[in-house]
Motif scaffolding. Structure first.
Motif, mmCIF file in Angstrom:
data_model
loop_
_atom_site.group_PDB
_atom_site.id
_atom_site.type_symbol
_atom_site.label_atom_id
_atom_site.label_comp_id
_atom_site.label_asym_id
_atom_site.label_seq_id
_atom_site.Cartn_x
_atom_site.Cartn_y
_atom_site.Cartn_z
ATOM 1 N N PRO A 1 -49.386 78.847 -52.753
ATOM 2 C CA PRO A 1 -48.319 78.516 -53.849
ATOM 3 C C PRO A 1 -48.361 79.639 -54.863
ATOM 4 N N GLY A 2 -47.512 80.346 -55.083
ATOM 5 C CA GLY A 2 -47.477 81.200 -56.294
ATOM 6 C C GLY A 2 -48.065 82.453 -56.190
ATOM 7 N N LYS A 3 -48.555 83.040 -54.865
ATOM 8 C CA LYS A 3 -49.138 83.982 -54.629
ATOM 9 C C LYS A 3 -48.440 84.748 -53.080
ATOM 10 N N PRO A 4 -47.553 85.632 -53.246
ATOM 11 C CA PRO A 4 -46.979 86.338 -52.104
ATOM 12 C C PRO A 4 -47.963 86.878 -51.054
ATOM 13 N N SER A 5 -47.719 87.255 -49.773
ATOM 14 C CA SER A 5 -48.508 87.528 -48.917
ATOM 15 C C SER A 5 -49.247 88.844 -49.302
ATOM 16 N N ASN B 1 -48.127 98.901 -44.868
ATOM 17 C CA ASN B 1 -48.337 97.337 -44.247
ATOM 18 C C ASN B 1 -47.065 96.872 -44.035
ATOM 19 N N LEU B 2 -46.076 96.807 -44.954
ATOM 20 C CA LEU B 2 -44.706 96.249 -44.581
ATOM 21 C C LEU B 2 -43.943 96.856 -43.720
ATOM 22 N N LEU B 3 -44.018 98.240 -43.588
ATOM 23 C CA LEU B 3 -43.229 99.094 -42.477
ATOM 24 C C LEU B 3 -44.008 98.480 -41.141
ATOM 25 N N LEU B 4 -45.259 98.539 -41.079
ATOM 26 C CA LEU B 4 -45.943 98.194 -39.687
ATOM 27 C C LEU B 4 -45.561 96.762 -39.186
ATOM 28 N N LEU C 1 -41.425 92.794 -52.721
ATOM 29 C CA LEU C 1 -41.338 91.363 -52.747
ATOM 30 C C LEU C 1 -39.905 91.045 -51.949
ATOM 31 N N ARG C 2 -38.934 91.983 -52.321
ATOM 32 C CA ARG C 2 -37.609 91.866 -51.422
ATOM 33 C C ARG C 2 -37.709 92.062 -50.014
ATOM 34 N N THR C 3 -38.851 93.059 -49.550
ATOM 35 C CA THR C 3 -38.810 93.283 -48.335
ATOM 36 C C THR C 3 -39.575 92.197 -47.420
ATOM 37 N N ASP C 4 -40.420 91.667 -48.211
ATOM 38 C CA ASP C 4 -41.230 90.462 -47.767
ATOM 39 C C ASP C 4 -40.438 89.333 -47.338
ATOM 40 N N ALA C 5 -39.341 88.974 -48.452
ATOM 41 C CA ALA C 5 -38.377 88.156 -48.445
ATOM 42 C C ALA C 5 -37.312 88.231 -47.069
ATOM 43 N N LEU C 6 -36.955 89.765 -46.854
ATOM 44 C CA LEU C 6 -36.223 89.925 -45.622
ATOM 45 C C LEU C 6 -36.904 89.652 -44.396
ATOM 46 N N LEU C 7 -38.220 89.702 -44.322
ATOM 47 C CA LEU C 7 -39.009 89.555 -43.002
ATOM 48 C C LEU C 7 -39.080 88.021 -43.045
#
Length: 655
Positions: free
Chosen positions: A263-267, A206-209, A173-179
């Motif tokens: 809303p309420g659901k991260p990617s 998936n986050l790395l790609l 989740l933190r990585t997603d926020a950084l993006l």
């Protein structure tokens, strides 16, 4: 709920603070007890369950008394004197056990989960910077491995795995926020670390790609996709899941954008899975090598023939000529679990991919056998399969478990099984892995349908019984009183549990020397009074009651009446006369009693009710059968034209 000035930290070694000051919790066993109570979230835990869990399935005879002492010390630490004066108790004694009455927010685990939920909501609202700050606060609560003090205790494994998975999701989740903040290079560094630590986790890849592409490195992103696709194929024989394939296709088309989650659901959140099906989002992760075996007994002796047979099973299995499961069956108190655990430790190196252990509670005080679906969830958790990836249905859990064991060498110890339906879902299905089952029942269904090899465990030999007493009491005591030792062995019927109870009496009652104990056993022959204890697992009446409880009503009645025969053995026709039944009615009941090892068959049509079990049956018939029913049974037996030798009052071992 009691308002207390306490803060409890379980995301690492256990720590409890009051007003910022650490409290001294005492020895490791007390810390284990406190964690066990904390995990119940103010629910009461029965005393026998606490003993079973704190001592990892092997509570000593003094477990209950020791538990009470630790509870008292914990009260001294957790409850200041003013709380007691106002009846605001933290550690409460309830009807069946103990409950730790603490508000949820005093535990760092609850605070961590709340912060992660808040961070997800903030990211869904587009507030990426605030979301990252909340995640950083959540991750700062971690000081090491979750529930570090009990990481090898079965009761904590599922919760530890759940918390570890939530921590990993928080990092993602933190990585997603950084993006979302545009910190693409920092996101690459975090994602690289994630994939290095969890090389089969598609979510991390998936986050790395995405991070590589958005930082201007599409060629690197495509190379890394080839890396994970090759690894998944080589190690698990599967292709990347749809989410990872979708990211790869978007990179090829230069059409990768930051998603706008609902809303309420991260990617990266998973879609709801259909019940009873294995999720198709990606491969199974196998990160750890579980080592769940409980500690073996330092007092273990003998059983050389059985140990050799188990060793031979492994040797044959490696040659591909033996069944993949062995069933150790036998009467209550013969030491089935002790043998299984002792041998499993010796054979652990033969199973380098892990050793699983579960108490299936087929025969215990709770009367609630463990559901195989729950056992499978624990096994999957031991391999660090995230809870979100565990399917809902039993068949799907079985399929996932068998997939994990494929091409691996894992020992699965299924202790205290009840019947075939409970055990079948838990057996390995491929070569390499092996199941070791213990049960009081003979379980012929497993032998027929799953090629399980039976190994029936009886009483000790006379020499093994002598060694068992010497190991517990010291050779100096047993050598000093050889006649008393022989009498004790005979009167205990060489039953390992009975010998252990008698040895405990000698150890804990200084005025009970071995000759005195032998005299008392002679005086109380036919009674189980000397074989009682505060702990259910070392009280012979209680242990035998767990076998009696699973009998059908008709078999239970026959078991009770057999104690009235006064003979060392009885034929089927005599048993039918005793119970007032026909041969067609009595034979399946005798088979049921034999299957549960409450009677033994020493030769065709010779059924034996051994001494200590006979004493238990005699107590039951006095309690449950009227005087008139008992007199009628004796009368029917005297009219039967057979003659039988008198009963000895000892456990007949058939040797």
């Amino acid at each position: 709920m009691v308002e207390v000035d306490l803060q409890v930290s379980m995301l690492g070694p256990l720590a409890v603070r009051r007003s910022g000051r650490d409290l001294h919790l005492g020895p490791p066993l007390r810390r284990v007890l406190l964690i066990r109570l904390l995990l119940e979230n103010s629910r009461s835990v029965p005393v026998d369950v606490l003993c079973e869990d704190v001592w990892q399935g092997r509570p000593p005879p003094s477990a209950v008394a020791t538990l009470y002492a630790h509870v008292s010390r914990l009260r001294d630490v957790l409850e200041p004197p003013r709380s007691r004066r106002t009846d605001h108790t933290v550690l409460a004694r309830e009807s069946t056990g103990y409950a730790l009455l603490l508000p949820e927010n005093v535990r760092d685990t609850a605070r961590f989960e709340r912060l992660v939920v808040d961070a997800r909501q903030l990211l869904a609202e587009g507030r990426a910077t605030d979301a990252r700050a909340e995640v950083d606060r959540a991750l700062a609560l971690w000081r090491g491995t979750a529930l570090a003090d009990v990481e090898h205790h079965g009761f904590a494994m599922r919760e530890s795995a759940r918390l570890t998975e939530l921590r990993l999701q928080a990092v993602e989740l933190r990585t997603d926020a950084l993006l979302h903040e545009g910190e693409f290079e920092q996101a690459v560094l975090v994602a690289e670390d994630l994939t290095a630590r969890h090389p089969l986790r598609e979510r991390a890849w998936n986050l790395l790609l995405r991070s590589l592409y958005l930082s201007g490195r599409p060629a690197d992103a495509l190379r890394r996709f080839d890396d994970i696709r090759r690894r998944l194929g080589e190690e698990l024989g599967v292709d990347p899941g749809p989410e990872l394939r979708g990211t790869h296709q978007a990179i090829l088309e230069h059409d990768l954008r930051l998603p706008h989650p609902a809303p309420g659901k991260p990617s990266w959140a998973a879609s709801p899975r259909p019940a009873g099906r294995i999720p198709r989002r990606g491969p199974l992760e196998v990160i750890s090598r579980p080592a769940q075996l409980p500690a073996g007994l330092s007092t273990f002796v003998g059983r050389s023939a059985e140990l050799a047979e188990l060793r031979a099973c492994v040797d044959e299995e490696q040659a591909g000529t033996t069944p993949r499961a062995v069933l150790i069956d036998g009467a209550a108190g013969t030491g089935k679990t002790a043998l299984a655990v002792h041998w499993s430790h010796r054979a652990a190196d033969t199973f380098p991919d892990g050793q699983l252990f579960v108490n299936l509670r087929g025969y215990d005080q709770s009367g609630r056998p463990l559901d195989p679906a729950d056992a499978l969830e624990d096994f999957l958790g031991a391999f660090e399969v995230p809870p979100a990836r565990v399917p809902a249905g039993l068949d799907a859990k079985i399929a996932m478990f068998r997939s994990l064991l494929a091409r691996r060498r894992v020992l699965v110890v299924l202790d205290n099984g009840l019947d075939e339906s409970q055990l079948r879902p838990l057996l390995p299905s491929t070569p390499g892995s092996m199941a070791l089952v213990t049960s009081r029942a003979q379980l012929p269904g497993l032998i027929v349908t799953h090629d399980v090899r039976p190994l029936t465990l009886g009483a000790f030999s006379p020499e093994e019984a002598r060694q068992a007493l010497a190991r517990r009491l010291g050779a100096d005591q047993t050598d000093a009183h050889p006649e008393a030792v022989r009498d004790i062995i005979d009167l205990c019927g060489r039953l390992p549990l009975a010998l252990a109870i008698v040895a405990t009496v000698a150890q804990t009652r200084p005025n009970h020397a071995l000759p005195h104990i032998a005299d008392e056993l002679h005086r109380t022959r036919g009674s189980l009074d000397l074989f009682t204890g505060a702990d259910a697992h070392t009280d012979l009446r209680t242990v035998l009651s767990w076998s009696y409880r699973v009998l059908s009503p008709d078999a239970a009645r026959l078991f009770r009446l057999l104690s009235l025969s006064g003979t060392a053995w009885i034929s089927a026709r005599a048993a039918a006369s005793l119970a007032g039944l026909t041969m067609a009615q009595v034979q399946p009941l005798l088979m049921e009693l034999t299957r549960q090892h409450l009677v033994s068959v020493q030769r065709p049509d010779r059924y034996v009710l051994s001494g200590l079990i006979r004493a238990y049956a005699a107590e039951l018939t006095l309690r449950h059968d009227s005087h008139a029913d008992r007199r009628a049974a004796r009368t029917r037996l005297t009219r039967y034209p057979g003659t039988f030798p008198p009963a000895t009052g000892q456990l007949d071992t058939g040797t």
